[in-house]
Design a protein around this motif. Structure first.
Motif, mmCIF file in Angstrom:
data_model
loop_
_atom_site.group_PDB
_atom_site.id
_atom_site.type_symbol
_atom_site.label_atom_id
_atom_site.label_comp_id
_atom_site.label_asym_id
_atom_site.label_seq_id
_atom_site.Cartn_x
_atom_site.Cartn_y
_atom_site.Cartn_z
ATOM 1 N N ILE A 372 0.864 -1.164 0.000
ATOM 2 C CA ILE A 372 0.000 0.000 0.000
ATOM 3 C C ILE A 372 0.906 1.221 0.000
ATOM 4 N N SER A 373 0.606 2.198 -0.823
ATOM 5 C CA SER A 373 1.500 3.337 -0.985
ATOM 6 C C SER A 373 0.717 4.623 -1.160
ATOM 7 N N ALA A 374 1.363 5.722 -0.827
ATOM 8 C CA ALA A 374 0.784 7.048 -1.016
ATOM 9 C C ALA A 374 1.891 8.000 -1.426
ATOM 10 N N ASN A 375 1.550 8.949 -2.261
ATOM 11 C CA ASN A 375 2.553 9.862 -2.808
ATOM 12 C C ASN A 375 1.965 11.268 -2.885
ATOM 13 N N LEU A 376 2.805 12.268 -2.584
ATOM 14 C CA LEU A 376 2.382 13.667 -2.666
ATOM 15 C C LEU A 376 3.535 14.490 -3.223
ATOM 16 N N ASN A 377 3.281 15.186 -4.326
ATOM 17 C CA ASN A 377 4.240 16.135 -4.908
ATOM 18 C C ASN A 377 3.590 17.517 -4.944
ATOM 19 N N TYR A 378 4.299 18.504 -4.416
ATOM 20 C CA TYR A 378 3.728 19.848 -4.326
ATOM 21 C C TYR A 378 4.801 20.866 -4.706
ATOM 22 N N THR A 379 4.427 21.814 -5.552
ATOM 23 C CA THR A 379 5.308 22.930 -5.888
ATOM 24 C C THR A 379 4.567 24.233 -5.636
ATOM 25 N N ARG A 380 5.322 25.252 -5.244
ATOM 26 C CA ARG A 380 4.709 26.545 -4.924
ATOM 27 C C ARG A 380 5.655 27.674 -5.299
ATOM 28 N N LYS A 381 5.142 28.606 -6.064
ATOM 29 C CA LYS A 381 5.895 29.826 -6.353
ATOM 30 C C LYS A 381 5.614 30.801 -5.214
ATOM 31 N N LEU A 382 6.551 30.873 -4.256
ATOM 32 C CA LEU A 382 6.326 31.666 -3.055
ATOM 33 C C LEU A 382 6.331 33.155 -3.358
ATOM 34 N N THR A 383 7.297 33.596 -4.127
ATOM 35 C CA THR A 383 7.396 34.991 -4.562
ATOM 36 C C THR A 383 7.925 34.984 -5.987
ATOM 37 N N ASP A 384 8.236 36.146 -6.493
ATOM 38 C CA ASP A 384 8.812 36.207 -7.827
ATOM 39 C C ASP A 384 10.191 35.572 -7.873
#
Length: 1018
Positions: A372-384
């Motif tokens: 059983i597996s789970a995956n999370l990928n997240y990207t965020r442009k915090l500022t310029d």
């Protein structure tokens, strides 16, 4: 006056029309391919910077003028264009096109177009990875990468694979490639809790549905950025990321079954074993005691009562046949896989999340796999200026393994071949037949014993980037890979390995923590329009810590299985290992007019595996490419779309040896319940890196609108200062010492060719393939006390001018037709023969254990919404040795009384004049046959084989139908894997896909499977 007014009116009308034509308007549409909408396709107005990307529905909206040309492009597809007219809607249909323009990952997150790469790299995309029904994702590489050879060490789900990239680069140091996940070097090794049971690969913790691509780096130009760890090649795994657009969901489910890919060696039936045993008795005693072959049973009943008691009991019980091969099989072992994912994003953030479940049964009883597996990928442009990326993957794997790494009596793969067909699996009352001595009834032990691994893995990759200026960017990241395996073993006290101890229990916990910290700066410099330079400077630190603790106990009350319940001989053990690497890396990439490319890499690396004085090594690479098709003189050759030359040369190191081998060490022991110490390791002053010097040169081409694409490459790898384990005089108190001595060479060619035979809207057909060769040769060995060192084993030898561990043994000459005795060639080659095994010379028997050639061939067909894929894998030029043949093909009582024989013995010599390779059977072996099953070429077989690796038939529903049921995508497929296997040598009955050492094993063989899948996008 009227004429003048008419002229003015006409002029105003024309100006009005011209003005209206010049105005921008919004043009919208949908981009799709054979499978439905294409998210992420680029739509641009030709000749301008005006462009957009399609969303998850494949939709786009772009500002354009009437008369403008819109061009749509997507990786792996042909560009499509259309002129803007009066309509505000344009729909595009993409078709498979040139893969040479695709974007590839080449190391430490560097992304380049294919025609900007100077190294030798091959990428396998998500479709092929996801479609493979095996639980370990690396198996998707077999047959798809030139120069990569893979062998399945066991068909038990989750087992490790033997992977060699361009041959064997070391004698004693490691030969496994480095695995890198999203730019971070990771740990991939056998994490099974016991060396006696099925191996467990950490790669089995990764769900194939989460993989975007796998890229194999082979030459120094591509691998040198990873320094020592890239000595044996690098396999980059890129996981899926979120994409801009509304939340889109994907659900895939597959279910199928699997069986052994090859039937294997067929053991005797009860009647066959009886026939050969009586014949053996007659051949030994018939003439002396004057009885015929028909009278052998009567004579044996009186004179060999103990040796024939099992046979006589079987005859008295009605001569019922018992098929232990079938009893040990788990017929039609189930495969069940379920994956669910979501992807979403906006101008500042993207998100990809998934969960998955896999259950795969083994084809042998007592083993299965669950994940059983789970995956999370997240990207965020915090500022310029600031960007954040983070990912986390967590999985839990449970593997019920079997005893298969040796001749264990509870190994069902051994029981299959060794158990007598005269033995009933069950007693008359339905209880298990439990022999008091000898082999175990694996039906009982599989149910009552425990061999359980539970692996929990957590991987986290975190990074930030800061745009210091327009052309200067800082990147910092830290990644973690935490793996814990809990193992539990239990042997029942009633029957099997635990009987003599009143039951045994064992338990262990392995905790491995690996972390990598990276800091880098990237600088881009453009000198006018013609010169572009990219620079990367990186500092990387990697630390690995392994904690291990185990416990053992004996005498367990019935019904209890834990060590805590043991009443006697409790014991415990623990250990701690750690190692670290510190690296400084510099990369420079230069490009001139997209025509000339130059890549330079320098790496300074220190390893804790060596002493402070010798732990630092310096490695480099130089790679160049010339895109000849960009030259003016090539314009006359309009049919040439791509023609490029590339070459690289560089060095890498290898430090894959045991920890602290440079040190003189003391070990601990006990005597008379007192602690003590003893010299346990001699140590080596000055031990340092094994150095590899790698040359690679190649040509890539694309012709006739890239309907014909391919490449040719030559490589030559020299390994120097081998980390070689040398034998020592036993008077020193030690058996071996590791030194930097010896040289090794690998060289060969690689070919790739792909043809688009038909391209049309409703029918496409392409074929392709790859083929590679490798010649492995030892070029230098040390001289000790005036003698050149050779490493000789029971079946192999390592010596200058030959492959590493080449086959070295006596040559079998068949059977003497006059008397049925085994023969060997006196000189080990040909000519005169002898019946005295010991007087026959040992010599080289031609080929190595590793294939000298391998390849893959494929075809793809699209017909309306149907598609067909097929892949064929070949390997050969090597030899395979049939281990344990002395038990399965012996001429005496070991085979015919104690255990069981196999089908090849049916071709034995029976009377004068018989021409056969199988000696006569005897109850007591005569001098001529006493060593008929000793090591010789009798059991050394050609390993060449061809395997129908994959066949897939599928259907993709059309967009108009999908819109009616409010789905973005819907497809079905039926896939068969390893359906057919052809073996060159008819005497090789085992599966030809064996481990890198070339020996057949009493392990679960590779499997063939049939899997039905459904994929839904909404």
């Amino acid at each position: 006056m009227k004429l003048k007014f008419k002229w003015i009116y006409t002029l105003l009308l024309a100006l009005s029309m011209q003005f209206s034509f010049a105005q921008e308007k919004t043009v919208s549409g949908v981009v799709s391919d054979a499978s439905g909408p294409v998210p992420g396709a680029n739509v641009v107005v030709k000749g301008t910077k005006n462009g957009v990307q399609t969303d998850f529905d494949g939709k786009f909206a772009i500002k354009a003028k009437v008369g403008d040309v819109l061009v749509v492009s997507f990786v792996g597809m042909q560009d499509v264009s259309a002129k803007v007219g009066a309509s505000n809607t344009i729909n595009f249909k993409l078709q498979q096109g040139n893969t040479l323009d695709e974007v590839v990952v080449v190391g430490y997150g560097q992304i380049k177009k294919r025609n900007e790469v100077t190294g030798n790299v091959t990428t396998v995309n998500a479709d092929k990875i996801k479609a493979a029904p095996m639980v370990s994702v690396d198996q998707a590489l077999q047959g798809n990468v030139a120069g990569l050879q893979m062998a399945t060490t066991s068909g038990t789900p989750g087992s490790t694979q033997d992977i060699r990239i361009r041959g064997r680069n070391s004698i004693n140091a490691g030969n496994d490639p480095l695995f890198v996940i999203d730019g971070i070097p990771m740990i991939n090794s056998n994490f099974s809790g016991s060396s006696n049971i099925s191996s467990l690969s950490t790669l089995s913790s990764i769900a194939a549905d989460n993989i975007e691509s796998m890229t194999v780096l082979k030459d120094a130009g591509a691998t040198s950025v990873y320094g020592a760890r890239g000595a044996n090649g690098v396999i980059l795994i890129t996981t899926k990321k979120g994409k801009k657009g509304d939340a889109k969901f994907s659900l895939s489910s597959s279910v199928g079954f699997q069986n052994n890919a090859v039937a294997g060696l067929r053991p005797f039936t009860g009647a066959e074993k009886k026939e050969l045993l009586l014949e053996a008795i007659y051949n030994t005693y018939g003439t002396t005691y004057n009885f015929t072959e028909d009278g052998a049973l009567a004579w044996a009943t009186t004179n060999l009562a103990s040796g024939t008691s099992a046979m006589r009991a079987w005859i008295a019980a009605g001569s019922k046949e018992y098929d232990w091969t079938k009893l040990m099989k788990n017929e039609d072992a189930l495969i069940n896989n379920l994956d669910f994912s979501v992807s979403a994003g906006d101008d500042k953030s993207t998100l990809y999340a998934s969960v998955g479940y896999n259950k795969t049964e083994a084809t042998v009883i007592g083993s299965d796999f669950k994940r059983i597996s789970a995956n999370l990928n997240y990207t965020r442009k915090l500022t310029d200026k600031w960007d954040l990326k983070t990912s986390i993957n967590v999985s839990d794997v449970k593997q019920a393994g079997v005893l298969e790494q040796g001749a264990f009596f509870s190994n069902p793969n051994l029981t299959r071949y060794f158990m007598s067909p005269w033995n009933a699996p069950y007693n008359a009352d339905g209880t298990y037949f439990l022999p008091a001595t000898g082999l175990h009834n694996s039906l009982y032990t599989a149910k009552n014993n425990i061999r359980a691994n539970e692996l929990t893995r957590l991987m986290s990759n975190n990074s930030v980037s800061y745009k210091i200026s327009k052309n200067l960017t800082y990147n910092g990241g830290i990644s973690f890979d935490y793996t814990m395996n809990s193992y539990k073993g239990f042997n029942d006290a009633i029957h099997g390995d635990g009987v003599a101890y009143g039951g045994t229990s064992s338990a262990s916990v392995s905790r491995n923590f690996n972390y990598v910290a990276q800091n880098s700066v990237d600088y881009r410099l453009a000198l006018g329009e013609n010169h572009k330079l990219d620079f990367k400077g990186l500092i990387e630190f990697q630390k690995n810590k392994l904690n291990f603790i185990s416990a053992y106990g004996e005498v367990l009350p019935l019904g209890f299985t834990n060590v805590a319940n043991a009443a006697a001989n409790k014991d415990a053990s623990s250990s701690f290992d750690d190692w670290s690497n510190l690296s400084y890396l510099g990369i420079a990439n230069y490009k001139f007019q997209d025509r000339f490319l130059l890549d330079l890499t320098a790496r300074r690396e220190g390893s804790s595996r060596f002493s402070e004085a010798t732990r630092w090594g310096s490695f480099f690479s130089v790679g160049g490419a010339w895109n000849v098709d960009k030259e003016n003189f090539m314009k006359k050759l309009s049919f040439v779309d791509l023609f490029r030359l590339r070459a690289s040369y560089g060095t890498t190191g290898n430090n894959s040896i045991g920890l602290n081998e440079f040190q003189t060490l003391l070990g601990t022991s006990s005597y008379n319940n007192q602690g003590g110490m003893f010299p346990s390791q001699f140590g080596t002053t000055g031990l340092t890196w094994e150095i590899q010097k790698k040359l690679d040169a190649g040509i890539e081409f694309g012709l006739f609108d890239n309907r014909i694409t391919g490449s040719v490459a030559y490589y030559n790898n020299n390994s120097n200062d081998l980390l070689l384990s040398l034998p020592m005089s036993l008077t020193t108190g030690h058996t071996s010492q590791t030194k930097n001595l010896g040289k090794l060479n690998n060289k060969g060619f690689e070919f790739e060719l792909d043809l688009d035979l038909i391209r049309s809207e409703n029918f496409n057909w392409s074929i392709g393939g790859n083929y590679s060769t490798v010649k492995n040769e030892v070029t230098d060995m040390p001289i000790v006390n005036g003698t050149r060192i050779t490493i000789t084993g029971g079946t192999t030898r390592t010596e200058i001018g030959h492959p590493v561990a080449g086959w070295y043994m006596r040559k079998y000459a068949g059977v003497d037709p006059a008397n049925g005795n085994a023969l060997w060639y006196v000189n080990g080659v040909d000519g005169a023969t002898t019946t005295n095994y010991n007087t026959a010379a040992q010599t080289w028997q031609g080929k190595s254990a590793l294939p000298t050639y391998s390849g893959g061939f494929n075809t793809h067909i699209d017909l309306n919404n149907f598609y067909l894929d097929a892949t064929l894998y070949v390997a050969g030029g090597h030899k395979v040795y049939e281990d344990w043949a002395a038990y399965t093909q012996g001429q005496g009582t070991t085979t015919l009384v104690s255990y069981n024989g196999s089908e090849p013995l049916l071709a034995r010599w029976q009377k004068a004049g018989d021409i056969t390779n199988v000696p006569k059977v005897e109850y007591v072996a005569t001098a001529g046959n006493a060593q008929a099953t000793s090591t010789s070429t009798r059991f050394l077989h050609d390993g060449d084989f061809m395997r129908l690796r994959d066949v897939t038939v599928g259907y993709n529903f059309k967009s108009d139908f999908l819109s009616q049921i409010k789905l973005d995508g819907l497809s079905f497929s039926l896939r068969g894997t390893n359906l057919l296997t052809w073996v060159k040598d008819k005497d090789l009955k085992y599966d030809p896909e064996v481990r890198a050492d070339g020996f057949t094993r009493l392990s679960s063989p590779p499997v063939k499977s049939v899997v039905f899948s459904i994929n839904v996008k909404f």
